[in-house]
Design a protein around this motif. Structure first.
Motif, PDB file in Angstrom:
ATOM      1  N   PHE A 163       0.813  -1.210   0.000  1.00 52.49           N
ATOM      2  CA  PHE A 163       0.000   0.000   0.000  1.00 52.49           C
ATOM      3  C   PHE A 163       0.854   1.270   0.000  1.00 52.49           C
ATOM      4  N   THR A 164       2.133   1.133   0.318  1.00 56.36           N
ATOM      5  CA  THR A 164       3.012   2.305   0.389  1.00 56.36           C
ATOM      6  C   THR A 164       3.666   2.595  -0.955  1.00 56.36           C
ATOM      7  N   PHE A 165       4.206   1.557  -1.618  1.00 53.80           N
ATOM      8  CA  PHE A 165       4.990   1.746  -2.836  1.00 53.80           C
ATOM      9  C   PHE A 165       4.159   1.411  -4.069  1.00 53.80           C
ATOM     10  N   VAL A 166       4.362   2.189  -5.100  1.00 54.64           N
ATOM     11  CA  VAL A 166       3.652   1.973  -6.362  1.00 54.64           C
ATOM     12  C   VAL A 166       4.195   0.750  -7.090  1.00 54.64           C
ATOM     13  N   ASN A 167       5.485   0.487  -6.956  1.00 50.10           N
ATOM     14  CA  ASN A 167       6.154  -0.571  -7.729  1.00 50.10           C
ATOM     15  C   ASN A 167       6.179  -1.919  -7.014  1.00 50.10           C
ATOM     16  N   TYR A 168       5.364  -2.095  -5.990  1.00 49.47           N
ATOM     17  CA  TYR A 168       5.386  -3.367  -5.254  1.00 49.47           C
ATOM     18  C   TYR A 168       3.964  -3.875  -5.065  1.00 49.47           C
ATOM     19  N   THR A 169       3.761  -5.129  -5.454  1.00 53.21           N
ATOM     20  CA  THR A 169       2.471  -5.801  -5.275  1.00 53.21           C
ATOM     21  C   THR A 169       2.709  -7.107  -4.532  1.00 53.21           C
ATOM     22  N   PRO A 170       2.230  -7.255  -3.303  1.00 48.10           N
ATOM     23  CA  PRO A 170       2.477  -8.488  -2.534  1.00 48.10           C
ATOM     24  C   PRO A 170       1.795  -9.694  -3.178  1.00 48.10           C
ATOM     25  N   HIS A 171       2.538 -10.809  -3.251  1.00 43.80           N
ATOM     26  CA  HIS A 171       2.013 -12.054  -3.815  1.00 43.80           C
ATOM     27  C   HIS A 171       1.983 -13.193  -2.790  1.00 43.80           C
ATOM     28  N   HIS A 172       2.670 -13.050  -1.685  1.00 47.25           N
ATOM     29  CA  HIS A 172       2.789 -14.149  -0.722  1.00 47.25           C
ATOM     30  C   HIS A 172       2.207 -13.791   0.642  1.00 47.25           C
ATOM     31  N   SER A 173       1.363 -12.795   0.704  1.00 49.79           N
ATOM     32  CA  SER A 173       0.754 -12.405   1.977  1.00 49.79           C
ATOM     33  C   SER A 173      -0.637 -11.857   1.709  1.00 49.79           C
ATOM     34  N   ASN A 174      -1.465 -11.880   2.725  1.00 48.47           N
ATOM     35  CA  ASN A 174      -2.796 -11.283   2.636  1.00 48.47           C
ATOM     36  C   ASN A 174      -3.213 -10.812   4.029  1.00 48.47           C
ATOM     37  N   TRP A 175      -3.885  -9.688   4.077  1.00 50.05           N
ATOM     38  CA  TRP A 175      -4.272  -9.107   5.358  1.00 50.05           C
ATOM     39  C   TRP A 175      -5.445  -9.861   5.996  1.00 50.05           C
ATOM     40  N   GLN A 176      -6.203 -10.640   5.216  1.00 45.58           N
ATOM     41  CA  GLN A 176      -7.310 -11.393   5.796  1.00 45.58           C
ATOM     42  C   GLN A 176      -6.808 -12.432   6.795  1.00 45.58           C
ATOM     43  N   TYR A 177      -5.667 -13.049   6.485  1.00 41.23           N
ATOM     44  CA  TYR A 177      -5.122 -14.028   7.429  1.00 41.23           C
ATOM     45  C   TYR A 177      -4.817 -13.375   8.766  1.00 41.23           C
ATOM     46  N   ALA A 178      -4.235 -12.176   8.737  1.00 40.85           N
ATOM     47  CA  ALA A 178      -3.916 -11.488   9.984  1.00 40.85           C
ATOM     48  C   ALA A 178      -5.178 -11.139  10.764  1.00 40.85           C
ATOM     49  N   VAL A 179      -6.260 -10.791  10.053  1.00 45.64           N
ATOM     50  CA  VAL A 179      -7.520 -10.465  10.730  1.00 45.64           C
ATOM     51  C   VAL A 179      -8.101 -11.704  11.409  1.00 45.64           C
ATOM     52  N   TYR A 180      -8.191 -12.819  10.680  1.00 44.27           N
ATOM     53  CA  TYR A 180      -8.757 -14.044  11.258  1.00 44.27           C
ATOM     54  C   TYR A 180      -7.889 -14.568  12.399  1.00 44.27           C
ATOM     55  N   PHE A 181      -6.578 -14.503  12.215  1.00 40.69           N
ATOM     56  CA  PHE A 181      -5.661 -14.958  13.263  1.00 40.69           C
ATOM     57  C   PHE A 181      -5.835 -14.127  14.523  1.00 40.69           C
ATOM     58  N   SER A 182      -5.939 -12.815  14.368  1.00 36.89           N
ATOM     59  CA  SER A 182      -6.065 -11.926  15.526  1.00 36.89           C
ATOM     60  C   SER A 182      -7.407 -12.110  16.225  1.00 36.89           C
ATOM     61  N   LEU A 183      -8.482 -12.234  15.455  1.00 39.61           N
ATOM     62  CA  LEU A 183      -9.802 -12.425  16.068  1.00 39.61           C
ATOM     63  C   LEU A 183      -9.871 -13.747  16.829  1.00 39.61           C
ATOM     64  N   THR A 184      -9.258 -14.793  16.277  1.00 40.35           N
ATOM     65  CA  THR A 184      -9.263 -16.083  16.961  1.00 40.35           C
ATOM     66  C   THR A 184      -8.520 -16.013  18.283  1.00 40.35           C
ATOM     67  N   LEU A 185      -7.312 -15.433  18.264  1.00 45.69           N
ATOM     68  CA  LEU A 185      -6.544 -15.324  19.502  1.00 45.69           C
ATOM     69  C   LEU A 185      -7.202 -14.375  20.497  1.00 45.69           C
ATOM     70  N   PHE A 186      -7.832 -13.318  19.995  1.00 44.47           N
ATOM     71  CA  PHE A 186      -8.511 -12.378  20.899  1.00 44.47           C
ATOM     72  C   PHE A 186      -9.677 -13.060  21.605  1.00 44.47           C
ATOM     73  N   THR A 187     -10.428 -13.884  20.871  1.00 45.32           N
ATOM     74  CA  THR A 187     -11.537 -14.614  21.492  1.00 45.32           C
ATOM     75  C   THR A 187     -11.026 -15.615  22.521  1.00 45.32           C
ATOM     76  N   LEU A 188      -9.975 -16.353  22.173  1.00 49.51           N
ATOM     77  CA  LEU A 188      -9.387 -17.298  23.137  1.00 49.51           C
ATOM     78  C   LEU A 188      -8.839 -16.565  24.354  1.00 49.51           C
ATOM     79  N   GLY A 189      -8.237 -15.407  24.145  1.00 45.89           N
ATOM     80  CA  GLY A 189      -7.728 -14.634  25.267  1.00 45.89           C
ATOM     81  C   GLY A 189      -8.831 -14.139  26.184  1.00 45.89           C
TER      82      GLY A 189
END
Length: 303
Positions: free
Chosen positions: A258-284
């Motif tokens: 989202f910062t650089f024009v010349n870079y497009t991530p292919h091996h990551s996605n922000w949805q995984y971080a959201v689901y991971f965080s919500l799962t751990l937050f609920t367990l916590g």
């Protein structure tokens, strides 16, 4: 005139009225308990007021002067950014970075890394249900946890804006391809750190020393597993498997997209971080509720 012959157990019970024990007990309790009916808006405003004052209390823990406390956090960010800048320059790793502003490439990883780790430490260090602060009636663990998390977010966001403004004015103009989305990745890094800190906080009363060691190991391992020192698109697949489990790795890589024009991530996605965080937050939350009902101040008496 009442004769002795006419006095008996039944007559005494009729002549002397017995006190109502339930009424006296209720009057005794009313001397020590204060109850007030509040509407939904009034209760919400009182909770927000408690969160605000407790957040200020957390901010003043590091230093009595809030400006000096902010300057201390600001210098930590600047020193870490300059350290990685000179390390990359000496090792000749600038060519492996993203095409664009190299300093902004460094800052995009360092800022999220610091925010993530500080949120873990702050939530993990929150007062537990057996602490003296929780003996006050309006205070509870939920307010303490939210205040700890907000204090970290406030100091980090303010420090980042000050550093970016100074860099933009003094050295090079700062441009973001999608500034709101990049800021959203910062918030996601903060939330994921709070979720992990919640799990550590729930386990801390049961295994205080072990939990502290695991927390330190995780925050130290983030120096490498967060992916702030390399570009995910240029990393071999067998190495990506070592980092793809970490939500901070995904947020940093997405923030650079989202910062650089010349870079497009292919091996990551922000949805995984959201689901991971919500799962751990609920367990916590579940673990903290379970622990709060069973924790006692005597647990740490012999430790």
């Amino acid at each position: 005139m009442i004769t002795r012959k006419g006095i008996g157990k039944n007559s005494l019970s009729q002549m002397v009225p017995t006190p109502h024990l339930g009424t006296n007990a209720q009057r005794g309790r009313s001397m020590f308990q204060y109850s007030q009916r509040q509407s939904g808006w009034t209760a919400a405003f009182s909770i927000l007021t408690l969160i605000f004052h407790n957040t200020v209390r957390h901010l003043r823990k590091s230093h009595g002067n809030p400006l000096l406390g902010l300057a201390n956090n600001l210098m930590q960010n600047v020193i870490l950014v300059l350290t990685f800048y000179f390390m990359f320059s000496i090792l000749g790793l600038k060519s492996s970075a993203i095409r664009g502003d190299f300093m902004l490439y460094i800052m995009s990883g360092i800022f999220l890394f610091i925010c993530h780790n500080k949120s873990i430490s702050s939530v993990f260090g929150t007062e537990g249900p057996a602490s003296p602060m929780m003996q006050h009636a309006p205070m509870n663990t939920a307010i303490a946890i939210v205040s700890s998390a907000l204090s970290v977010l406030y100091t980090q966001v303010l420090s980042i804006f000050v550093i970016l403004f100074a860099y933009d004015v003094g050295w090079h103009p700062v441009t973001f391809q999608h500034p709101l989305s990049a800021f959203g990745m910062l918030l996601l890094a903060w939330f994921s750190g709070c979720s992990i800190g919640m799990v550590f906080l729930a386990v801390k009363p049961w295994f205080p020393k072990l939990t502290g060691i695991v927390s330190n190991v995780y925050t130290r391992a983030n120096m490498i597993t967060s992916g702030k020192m390399f570009v995910a698109n240029q990393t071999p697949g067998y190495l990506l498997a070592m980092f793809s489990w970490n939500p901070l790795f995904h947020t940093i890589d997405q923030a650079r997209g989202f910062t650089f024009v010349n870079y497009t991530p292919h091996h990551s996605n922000w949805q995984y971080a959201v689901y991971f965080s919500l799962t751990l937050f609920t367990l916590g939350l579940l673990g903290e509720f379970f622990t709060r009902k069973r924790v006692s101040a005597s647990w740490s008496a012999g430790r």
